[in-house]
Design a protein around this motif. Structure first.
Motif, PDB file in Angstrom:
ATOM      1  N   ILE A  98       0.844  -1.196   0.000  1.00  0.00           N
ATOM      2  CA  ILE A  98       0.000   0.000   0.000  1.00  0.00           C
ATOM      3  C   ILE A  98       0.878   1.244   0.000  1.00  0.00           C
ATOM      4  N   GLU A  99       0.246   2.380  -0.295  1.00  0.00           N
ATOM      5  CA  GLU A  99       0.972   3.652  -0.277  1.00  0.00           C
ATOM      6  C   GLU A  99       0.155   4.689   0.481  1.00  0.00           C
ATOM      7  N   PHE A 100       0.862   5.639   1.077  1.00  0.00           N
ATOM      8  CA  PHE A 100       0.210   6.724   1.810  1.00  0.00           C
ATOM      9  C   PHE A 100       0.521   8.061   1.141  1.00  0.00           C
ATOM     10  N   GLY A 101      -0.339   9.026   1.388  1.00  0.00           N
ATOM     11  CA  GLY A 101      -0.091  10.373   0.906  1.00  0.00           C
ATOM     12  C   GLY A 101      -0.444  11.356   2.002  1.00  0.00           C
ATOM     13  N   VAL A 102      -0.044  12.607   1.811  1.00  0.00           N
ATOM     14  CA  VAL A 102      -0.456  13.662   2.737  1.00  0.00           C
ATOM     15  C   VAL A 102      -1.573  14.430   2.041  1.00  0.00           C
ATOM     16  N   ASN A 103      -2.761  14.421   2.653  1.00  0.00           N
ATOM     17  CA  ASN A 103      -3.911  15.149   2.103  1.00  0.00           C
ATOM     18  C   ASN A 103      -3.562  16.642   2.092  1.00  0.00           C
ATOM     19  N   VAL A 104      -3.577  17.266   0.895  1.00  0.00           N
ATOM     20  CA  VAL A 104      -3.097  18.656   0.793  1.00  0.00           C
ATOM     21  C   VAL A 104      -3.992  19.628   1.556  1.00  0.00           C
ATOM     22  N   THR A 105      -5.262  19.250   1.769  1.00  0.00           N
ATOM     23  CA  THR A 105      -6.192  20.140   2.470  1.00  0.00           C
ATOM     24  C   THR A 105      -6.061  20.012   3.981  1.00  0.00           C
ATOM     25  N   THR A 106      -6.086  18.747   4.482  1.00  0.00           N
ATOM     26  CA  THR A 106      -6.109  18.541   5.945  1.00  0.00           C
ATOM     27  C   THR A 106      -4.707  18.342   6.523  1.00  0.00           C
ATOM     28  N   LYS A 107      -3.703  18.119   5.650  1.00  0.00           N
ATOM     29  CA  LYS A 107      -2.315  17.843   6.077  1.00  0.00           C
ATOM     30  C   LYS A 107      -2.213  16.544   6.887  1.00  0.00           C
ATOM     31  N   GLU A 108      -3.168  15.653   6.690  1.00  0.00           N
ATOM     32  CA  GLU A 108      -3.144  14.375   7.413  1.00  0.00           C
ATOM     33  C   GLU A 108      -2.553  13.282   6.522  1.00  0.00           C
ATOM     34  N   ILE A 109      -1.944  12.299   7.166  1.00  0.00           N
ATOM     35  CA  ILE A 109      -1.482  11.121   6.426  1.00  0.00           C
ATOM     36  C   ILE A 109      -2.687  10.212   6.194  1.00  0.00           C
ATOM     37  N   VAL A 110      -2.931   9.874   4.923  1.00  0.00           N
ATOM     38  CA  VAL A 110      -4.078   9.005   4.604  1.00  0.00           C
ATOM     39  C   VAL A 110      -3.616   7.880   3.681  1.00  0.00           C
ATOM     40  N   LEU A 111      -4.357   6.782   3.728  1.00  0.00           N
ATOM     41  CA  LEU A 111      -4.127   5.698   2.780  1.00  0.00           C
ATOM     42  C   LEU A 111      -4.531   6.227   1.412  1.00  0.00           C
ATOM     43  N   ALA A 112      -3.633   6.123   0.419  1.00  0.00           N
ATOM     44  CA  ALA A 112      -3.933   6.722  -0.887  1.00  0.00           C
ATOM     45  C   ALA A 112      -3.629   5.720  -1.998  1.00  0.00           C
ATOM     46  N   ASP A 113      -3.464   6.215  -3.233  1.00  0.00           N
ATOM     47  CA  ASP A 113      -3.211   5.373  -4.396  1.00  0.00           C
ATOM     48  C   ASP A 113      -4.402   4.416  -4.595  1.00  0.00           C
ATOM     49  N   VAL A 114      -4.139   3.157  -4.934  1.00  0.00           N
ATOM     50  CA  VAL A 114      -5.219   2.187  -5.158  1.00  0.00           C
ATOM     51  C   VAL A 114      -4.880   0.893  -4.413  1.00  0.00           C
ATOM     52  N   ILE A 115      -5.912   0.085  -4.158  1.00  0.00           N
ATOM     53  CA  ILE A 115      -5.674  -1.301  -3.692  1.00  0.00           C
ATOM     54  C   ILE A 115      -6.523  -2.166  -4.609  1.00  0.00           C
ATOM     55  N   ASP A 116      -5.862  -2.831  -5.554  1.00  0.00           N
ATOM     56  CA  ASP A 116      -6.603  -3.688  -6.478  1.00  0.00           C
ATOM     57  C   ASP A 116      -5.859  -5.016  -6.612  1.00  0.00           C
ATOM     58  N   ASN A 117      -6.144  -5.757  -7.683  1.00  0.00           N
ATOM     59  CA  ASN A 117      -5.571  -7.104  -7.786  1.00  0.00           C
ATOM     60  C   ASN A 117      -4.073  -7.096  -8.114  1.00  0.00           C
ATOM     61  N   ASP A 118      -3.503  -5.884  -8.360  1.00  0.00           N
ATOM     62  CA  ASP A 118      -2.050  -5.778  -8.529  1.00  0.00           C
ATOM     63  C   ASP A 118      -1.369  -5.630  -7.171  1.00  0.00           C
ATOM     64  N   SER A 119      -2.179  -5.392  -6.113  1.00  0.00           N
ATOM     65  CA  SER A 119      -1.612  -4.964  -4.825  1.00  0.00           C
ATOM     66  C   SER A 119      -1.322  -6.108  -3.859  1.00  0.00           C
ATOM     67  N   TRP A 120      -1.834  -7.292  -4.144  1.00  0.00           N
ATOM     68  CA  TRP A 120      -1.758  -8.355  -3.134  1.00  0.00           C
ATOM     69  C   TRP A 120      -1.555  -9.726  -3.770  1.00  0.00           C
ATOM     70  N   ARG A 121      -1.289 -10.713  -2.926  1.00  0.00           N
ATOM     71  CA  ARG A 121      -1.373 -12.119  -3.349  1.00  0.00           C
ATOM     72  C   ARG A 121      -2.572 -12.726  -2.625  1.00  0.00           C
ATOM     73  N   LEU A 122      -3.415 -13.420  -3.382  1.00  0.00           N
ATOM     74  CA  LEU A 122      -4.623 -14.050  -2.829  1.00  0.00           C
ATOM     75  C   LEU A 122      -4.625 -15.524  -3.204  1.00  0.00           C
ATOM     76  N   TRP A 123      -4.680 -16.374  -2.191  1.00  0.00           N
ATOM     77  CA  TRP A 123      -4.711 -17.814  -2.447  1.00  0.00           C
ATOM     78  C   TRP A 123      -6.024 -18.400  -1.915  1.00  0.00           C
ATOM     79  N   PRO A 124      -6.972 -18.739  -2.794  1.00  0.00           N
ATOM     80  CA  PRO A 124      -8.205 -19.384  -2.330  1.00  0.00           C
ATOM     81  C   PRO A 124      -7.871 -20.664  -1.562  1.00  0.00           C
ATOM     82  N   ALA A 125      -8.547 -20.845  -0.425  1.00  0.00           N
ATOM     83  CA  ALA A 125      -8.346 -22.024   0.440  1.00  0.00           C
ATOM     84  C   ALA A 125      -6.878 -22.192   0.830  1.00  0.00           C
TER      85      ALA A 125
END
Length: 426
Positions: free
Chosen positions: A193-220
């Motif tokens: 995952i990646e984080f960014g600093v919200n330019v308005t609130t100056k808070e660290i937030v989870l940003a970018d994307v989380i999709d099927n490129d982001s993880w390994r998934l093993w059914p069962a």
């Protein structure tokens, strides 16, 4: 662009990566449009192919994942899904680090740590970070390197406090998604995952994307059934048939990910109060239950004055198969909790409204029980609701994820308060 997308006035293109473009939104200052592309890449784009429909699949996946995390209480950049292939997000300055969290040893970890067997299980989770630098193949970094870099983004310097927040958040986010995928009998092996600093609130937030490129998934938990981008990385050669198989896997994930937003088992809390004078106390329990998404019913009944009615109400809630937790609210002498506990196999929590005059004496009727009774006593109405949520969260991942996020947010607010205080005293 489709007609729907044209309704949003796009400003300049702020960024373009391998799989997405980011546009400024003219009419929504502080927001951007994240537009996915039909491109799939591996090994820093050494391998690169068009996969028709990938943009829609990736956007659907990321929108569902961010919705799950946001509903749980995590701070994210996601605002809303806009179209099949794009979503609106808060504008952030990105921290150039990929945070990787691992439950099972596989992939690059094994190459970097020879001797560790594939399938080794990390408890606690294994955290790693990589500096985003394509030219040098995203080198692994230590915390010390990140602190030494002294990144300044949107007016926020990335120091000890910020690094700790991202590190703790990565673990919490992984645990929440691991719990959610377990409801589909799917093992979340690792994720980035990646984080960014919200330019308005100056808070660290989870940003970018989380999709099927982001993880390994093993059914069962079975690697041979893997559904993530690894399937594409592992292809000996890229044929149309192979790409169809990769696409089917991505579609499988996008369909399943919607189910992560649905509760598997819906429980409830039933608050029994000895008299209507306890309503204010009970309303606090109901409100706190609401924050965990738990339905809460209030009933009035006295075990001393109407034991038959107490047992009738108990039977009403035992008869429909919904997991139920009873909370007994009775001042003076608490007969409700013990009578309920002696007559139901469901959990009973005593939450007596203690008054200053007789409280010290009254509390014993909730604490000292005859043998064979197992009710607990929790004095704070909010804590009683939290305890009920922890019991229901064992089987309802949507309750559990709210508890997990709340734990993280409490920790973050303490961390930030400490930072503020140190800055003042300096």
């Amino acid at each position: 662009f489709t007609a729907v997308q044209l309704q949003l006035k796009l400003g300049q293109k702020l960024n373009e990566g391998k799989t997405k473009q980011i546009f400024e939104l003219v009419d929504e200052p502080g927001h951007v449009l994240v537009q996915s592309k039909d491109q799939i890449t591996a090994g820093n784009a050494v391998r690169k192919d068009q996969m028709e429909g990938k943009a829609a699949i990736a956007n659907k996946t990321t929108s569902c994942v961010f919705k799950l995390l946001q509903d749980a209480g995590f701070k994210t950049a996601f605002v809303r899904q806009h179209s099949e292939t794009a979503f609106v997000a808060s504008r952030c300055e990105m921290i150039p680090i990929e945070w990787v969290c691992r439950r099972i040893a596989t992939g690059s970890f094994l190459k970097r740590n020879p001797g560790v067997k594939e399938g080794y299980r990390f408890t606690p989770l294994k955290m790693e970070m990589f500096f985003k630098d394509d030219a040098n193949n995203d080198p692994q970094w230590s915390e010390e390197q990140l602190l030494a870099a002294g990144f300044e983004l949107a007016g926020l310097t990335i120091g000890r406090c910020e690094v700790d927040i991202m590190s703790k958040s990565t673990v919490a986010i992984f645990e929440v998604l691991e719990k959610a995928w377990a409801t589909q009998d799917c093992t979340l092996v690792d994720m980035k995952i990646e984080f960014g600093v919200n330019v308005t609130t100056k808070e660290i937030v989870l940003a970018d994307v989380i999709d099927n490129d982001s993880w390994r998934l093993w059914p069962a938990g079975d690697r041979s059934q893997q559904k993530d981008k690894q399937v594409y990385r592992d292809l000996k050669e890229v044929t149309p048939e192979a790409m169809q198989m990769v696409k089917r896997n991505f579609e499988w994930v996008a369909e399943r990910v919607k189910l992560l937003l649905e509760s598997q088992v819906k429980g409830r809390v039933v608050v029994l109060m000895g008299s209507t004078s306890d309503v204010a106390h009970c309303e606090k329990i109901r409100k706190a239950c609401g924050s965990y998404g738990i339905p809460c019913h209030l009933r009035v009944n006295s075990a001393h004055k109407g034991p038959d009615e107490t047992l009738r109400i108990k039977a009403e809630y035992e008869g429909d198969g919904v997991p139920t937790i009873f909370v007994a609210v009775a001042g003076r002498s608490n007969g409700l909790g013990p009578v309920m506990s002696g007559n139901t196999a469901y959990p009973v929590i005593n939450c007596p409204p203690i008054t200053p005059d007789w409280g010290a004496q009254d509390i014993w009727s909730s604490l000292r029980m005859p043998s064979g009774l197992g009710c607990s006593t929790v004095l704070s109405p909010e804590a009683a609701a939290q305890f009920a949520a922890q019991i229901l969260g064992l089987n309802d991942h949507l309750v559990w994820v709210k508890l997990r996020a709340s734990m993280l947010n409490t920790w973050i607010s303490l961390k930030q308060a400490d930072k503020k205080l140190q800055e003042c005293s300096l």
